[in-house]
Write a protein that holds these residues in place. Structure first.
Motif, short mmCIF file in Angstrom:
data_model
loop_
_atom_site.label_atom_id
_atom_site.label_comp_id
_atom_site.label_asym_id
_atom_site.label_seq_id
_atom_site.Cartn_x
_atom_site.Cartn_y
_atom_site.Cartn_z
N ALA A 25 0.80 -1.43 0.00
CA ALA A 25 -0.10 0.04 0.00
C ALA A 25 1.01 1.30 -0.14
CB ALA A 25 -1.02 0.02 1.23
N ALA A 26 1.96 1.14 0.39
CA ALA A 26 2.91 2.33 0.53
C ALA A 26 4.30 1.79 0.25
CB ALA A 26 2.93 3.26 1.83
N GLY A 27 5.21 2.54 -0.32
CA GLY A 27 6.41 2.17 -0.69
C GLY A 27 7.60 3.17 -0.95
N SER A 28 8.67 2.71 -1.34
CA SER A 28 9.57 3.63 -1.45
C SER A 28 9.78 3.83 -2.86
CB SER A 28 11.16 3.05 -1.00
OG SER A 28 11.23 1.92 -1.57
N VAL A 29 10.88 4.67 -3.51
CA VAL A 29 11.10 4.97 -4.93
C VAL A 29 11.42 3.62 -5.68
CG1 VAL A 29 12.52 6.09 -6.53
CG2 VAL A 29 11.55 7.32 -4.58
N ALA A 30 11.96 2.65 -5.07
CA ALA A 30 12.38 1.37 -5.50
C ALA A 30 11.07 0.64 -5.96
CB ALA A 30 13.04 0.46 -4.58
N ASP A 31 11.10 -0.23 -7.01
CA ASP A 31 10.07 -1.26 -7.28
C ASP A 31 9.88 -2.31 -6.25
OD1 ASP A 31 8.28 -2.27 -8.99
OD2 ASP A 31 9.25 -2.39 -10.45
N THR A 32 8.87 -2.18 -5.51
CA THR A 32 8.81 -3.29 -4.52
C THR A 32 7.55 -4.07 -4.73
OG1 THR A 32 9.67 -1.50 -2.96
CG2 THR A 32 8.64 -3.48 -2.13
N VAL A 33 7.49 -5.22 -4.42
CA VAL A 33 6.69 -6.36 -4.64
C VAL A 33 6.66 -7.39 -3.56
CG1 VAL A 33 5.36 -8.05 -6.29
CG2 VAL A 33 6.77 -6.18 -7.25
N ALA A 44 7.96 -13.41 0.94
CA ALA A 44 8.93 -12.54 0.70
C ALA A 44 8.87 -11.22 0.30
CB ALA A 44 10.17 -13.18 -0.14
N VAL A 45 9.88 -10.29 0.01
CA VAL A 45 9.76 -9.05 -0.53
C VAL A 45 10.92 -8.88 -1.40
CG1 VAL A 45 9.86 -6.50 -0.23
CG2 VAL A 45 8.76 -7.89 1.55
N CYS A 46 10.47 -8.49 -2.85
CA CYS A 46 11.37 -8.32 -3.80
C CYS A 46 11.36 -6.86 -4.31
CB CYS A 46 11.05 -9.11 -5.21
SG CYS A 46 12.16 -8.84 -6.41
N LYS A 47 12.78 -6.38 -4.48
CA LYS A 47 12.81 -5.04 -4.65
C LYS A 47 13.81 -4.76 -5.98
CE LYS A 47 12.35 -2.00 -0.57
NZ LYS A 47 13.07 -0.98 0.23
N ARG A 48 13.54 -4.02 -6.70
CA ARG A 48 14.54 -3.73 -8.14
C ARG A 48 14.93 -2.35 -8.09
NH1 ARG A 48 12.79 -5.22 -14.21
NH2 ARG A 48 11.55 -3.22 -13.94
#
Length: 310
Positions: A25-33, A44-48
């Motif tokens: 629902a909220a996140g950083s500038v990174a692409d977060t899934v 798990a959480v994946c960031k790109r």
């Protein structure tokens, strides 16, 4: 991040199957899934991406490994990290590599959007513990440095870059030139700090207990007192339109009480903090200026704005 890319990352790194994915629902500038997996771990959480605004490198996995090994702060473990290359992948304009990382899924809720509406006792507990965690980070001897600067990748390790950017301004000479009533004895210890320490980068239990400190992609080394001032602004001062003076005083006292359980504050800090906070406002404007010049940054900032409006 497309489903086929996620499937490739999960299969290669964790040797399991991706069942579903969703954006937080909220996140950083990174692409977060957020990922649901067939085997352990089941989530798990994946960031790109998520380049550091000061050095342009994706440093969060290395920072989390460092903080996780040197402190007992509740940070997610790094399950795997790497980079992907290929014509079908969006490339990182800074280096041609598309960096990704898989992180441990931590329990808790993000208090960012509901911070102002929390029960006062819950909010004060959250703020006190947030101050304590920052104090523990700043008081860790192995995370102290001899000068301020940005952090960049050097293979599988981090290196401290020469000061380059607003966060790396050496404040001590400027403060020493201030009138005596303002000067005091400023705490200019260079320490590793989070870089964006605020309620929306935490996870909490219903009681206000912090279960996770997230989004370390803009970590850097700066003076402890300056980092304290910026964090206090994010937890207290930016909410002046919603909290009366009495509540702000309660929150400020709670934050500093937690912080000073582990780290020191020097005489005169009440006079210096407003100066640091003005500098932080200018720094924040410069940061957003950098982000909006990048097409991917503009898209992800717009995504955050839409989530806030929703």
């Amino acid at each position: 991040m497309t489903g086929d890319v996620l499937e490739r990352i999960v299969e290669a790194a964790l040797e399991t199957e991706l069942r579903s994915s969703r954006r937080p629902a909220a996140g950083s500038v990174a692409d977060t899934v957020l990922l649901d997996l067939a085997d352990e771990p089941t989530q798990a959480v994946c960031k790109r991406g998520g380049r550091n605004v000061w050095t342009g490198d994706v440093i969060e996995p290395l920072v989390l490994e460092l903080v996780g090994s040197e402190t007992d702060l509740p940070v997610p473990a790094v399950l795997a990290s790497g980079s992907l290359e290929g014509r079908s992948l969006e490339r990182d304009s800074a280096g041609g590599l598309d960096r990704w990382a898989l992180y441990e899924f931590l329990p808790g809720e993000n208090p960012g959007l509901r911070y102002r509406g929390l029960e006062p006792t819950v909010r004060r507990r959250l703020v006190r513990e947030a101050g304590e965690l920052l104090g523990r980070l700043h008081a860790t001897p192995s995370l102290a440095f001899d000068h301020v600067g940005g952090l960049a990748r050097d293979g599988a390790t981090l290196r401290l870059c020469e000061p380059n950017g607003w966060h790396a301004i050496d404040l001590q000479p400027a403060i020493e030139r201030l009138p005596v009533p303002l000067a005091g004895d400023p705490d200019c210890r260079p320490v590793l700090t989070h870089g964006d320490y605020q309620p929306s980068n935490l996870l909490t239990a219903a009681t206000g207990e912090i279960t996770g400190v997230l989004d370390w992609g803009n970590a850097h080394v700066t003076h402890a007192e300056y980092a304290l001032a910026r964090a206090e602004a994010r937890f207290v001062d930016l909410h002046a339109a919603h909290f009366d003076r009495g509540e702000r005083d309660h929150l400020r006292n709670a934050f500093r009480t937690g912080y000073t359980r582990h780290a020191r504050v020097d005489p005169g800090i009440d006079r210096r903090l407003p100066i640091y906070k003005l500098l932080w406002i200018a720094q924040s404007g410069a940061n957003y200026g950098r982000i909006v010049r990048d097409a991917r940054g503009r898209r992800q900032l717009w995504r955050q704005c839409r989530r806030l409006l929703e």
